[in-house]
Design an enzyme around this catalytic site. Structure first.
Site, PDB file in Angstrom:
ATOM      1  N   LYS A 217       0.862  -1.243  -0.019  1.00 12.75           N
ATOM      2  CA  LYS A 217       0.155  -0.050  -0.069  1.00 12.75           C
ATOM      3  C   LYS A 217       0.874   1.237   0.079  1.00 12.75           C
ATOM      4  O   LYS A 217       1.901   1.183   0.368  1.00 12.75           O
ATOM      5  CB  LYS A 217      -0.924   0.120   1.236  1.00 12.75           C
ATOM      6  N   ARG A 257      -3.159 -10.145   5.026  1.00 11.77           N
ATOM      7  CA  ARG A 257      -3.614 -10.358   3.536  1.00 11.77           C
ATOM      8  C   ARG A 257      -2.360  -9.680   2.729  1.00 11.77           C
ATOM      9  O   ARG A 257      -2.069  -8.582   2.830  1.00 11.77           O
ATOM     10  CB  ARG A 257      -4.764  -9.501   3.182  1.00 11.77           C
TER      11      ARG A 257
HETATM   12  N1  PMM Z   1      -7.120  -4.173   0.630  1.00  7.00           N
HETATM   13  C1  PMM Z   1      -7.364  -4.419  -0.732  1.00  7.00           C
HETATM   14  C2  PMM Z   1      -8.439  -5.199  -1.231  1.00  7.00           C
HETATM   15  N2  PMM Z   1      -9.298  -6.045  -0.379  1.00  7.00           N
HETATM   16  N3  PMM Z   1      -9.614  -6.692   1.973  1.00  7.00           N
HETATM   17  C3  PMM Z   1      -9.337  -6.624   3.111  1.00  7.00           C
HETATM   18  N4  PMM Z   1     -10.046  -7.489   3.957  1.00  7.00           N
HETATM   19  N5  PMM Z   1      -8.253  -5.681   3.836  1.00  7.00           N
HETATM   20  C4  PMM Z   1      -7.701  -4.991   2.773  1.00  7.00           C
HETATM   21  O1  PMM Z   1      -6.762  -4.292   3.591  1.00  7.00           O
HETATM   22  C5  PMM Z   1      -7.721  -5.021   1.502  1.00  7.00           C
HETATM   23  C6  PMM Z   1      -8.808  -5.973   1.079  1.00  7.00           C
HETATM   24  C7  PMM Z   1      -6.783  -3.330  -1.735  1.00  7.00           C
HETATM   25  O2  PMM Z   1      -5.370  -3.941  -2.040  1.00  7.00           O
HETATM   26  P1  PMM Z   1      -5.092  -4.583  -3.496  1.00  7.00           P
HETATM   27  O3  PMM Z   1      -5.699  -3.822  -4.459  1.00  7.00           O
HETATM   28  O4  PMM Z   1      -3.639  -4.815  -3.400  1.00  7.00           O
HETATM   29  O5  PMM Z   1      -5.911  -6.159  -3.309  1.00  7.00           O
END
Ligand code: PMM
Length: 279
Positions: A217, A257
């Protein structure tokens, strides 16, 4: 390790984005076959859960149509679940959650915590799968405007997630299958993210498992900016993220995650080994 048994060890959830525009790996895995291959690779690296998503939540992203989202995630879920993976579906839509569970998903990861589509809570309750309620205030096109927390970000996140807990439990989601996530980067400035990471135990004190998503991020890019203030590129933020995985695992979170599974798996194993010495 079951999804909700053996709670002492942190689960590593590997990200499989099937989107053309996700900020970190957008486009790379947009084809189902490439996403499946990527998921199998993460499984090989030891991922406890594969989180499959068809909607990018990067700041400013526009939403896919329901049919587009279904078309992206369902074949990938079906294939990876039948390969033996524990699959989570990253969706805000109850229709997608329903089809995903039928295709083999055992966890619904809803970044809106039931705010975008309240019927998703009923799907979690009716199917008995796990449900992740992330802290969220608005869709990606407008979420940055909502990064204002007058009484303190930790207090607000706890209060707003508590409402989501009440809504989920009211329709029959099982308390021990309800996971909370502070939603790093979602209507949060870098300072908000750091404050939430500092105060994870307060989130854990709500009595539910906690999931943390910091991987790649932009607050890490800002932290690691070069002398000219240019943020560290997305693909070069992993070492810092492993440091966060280590701290989160040490704090006893239920899951992290991440995009790079192997490095976080190693961190979790180090923490677990240290903790085992106490017994
Ligand atoms: N961040 C993203 C997408 N899904 N789900 C959860 N539970 N927590 C998060 O912090 C989260 C998520 C965005 O990140 P990406 O685009 O790299 O998937």
């Amino acid at each position: 390790m079951g999804l909700f048994s053996e709670l002492g060890i942190t689960r590593v959830m590997g990200v499989v984005n099937v989107t053309p525009d996700s900020f970190s790996d957008g486009g790379l895995f947009s084809e189902a076959s490439a996403a499946i291959a990527h998921g199998l690779e993460l499984l090989e690296q030891g991922a406890d859960i594969l989180d499959i998503g068809g909607e990018s939540t990067r700041p400013g992203a526009t939403r896919p149509l329901l049919e587009e989202e279904l078309g992206r995630v369902v074949p990938v879920i079906r294939e990876l679940a039948s390969a033996g993976a524990v699959v989570s579906v990253d969706t805000m839509r109850h229709e997608v959650a329903e089809v995903a569970v039928a295709a083999g998903a055992s966890l619904i990861n809803d970044v809106s915590g039931g705010l975008a589509d309240p019927r998703i809570l009923q799907v979690a309750a009716d199917t008995g799968v796990g449900y992740v309620a992330m802290h969220w205030r608005a869709h990606s096109t407008e979420m940055q405007r909502h990064a204002v927390y007058d009484g303190g970000v930790v207090e607000a996140v706890i209060a707003e997630l508590s409402e989501r807990i009440d809504a989920a439990l009211a329709v029959g989601v099982l308390p021990d299958r309800l996971v909370l996530d502070p939603g790093l980067g979602f209507a949060k400035t870098p300072e908000h993210n750091w404050e939430l990471l500092r105060e994870l135990p307060r989130l854990q004190s709500l009595g539910h498992p906690v999931l943390v998503g910091s991987s790649r991020k932009s607050f890490l890019g800002a932290l690691l900016a070069d002398a000219n203030g240019v943020p560290r590129p997305v693909e070069d933020r992993e070492d810092a993220n492993v440091a966060l995985t280590t701290l989160a695992a040490h704090a006893g979170v239920w899951g992290v995650r991440v995009h790079d599974v192997r490095a976080s798996m190693d961190a979790v194993r180090v923490v677990a080994r240290l903790a085992a010495g106490r017994h």
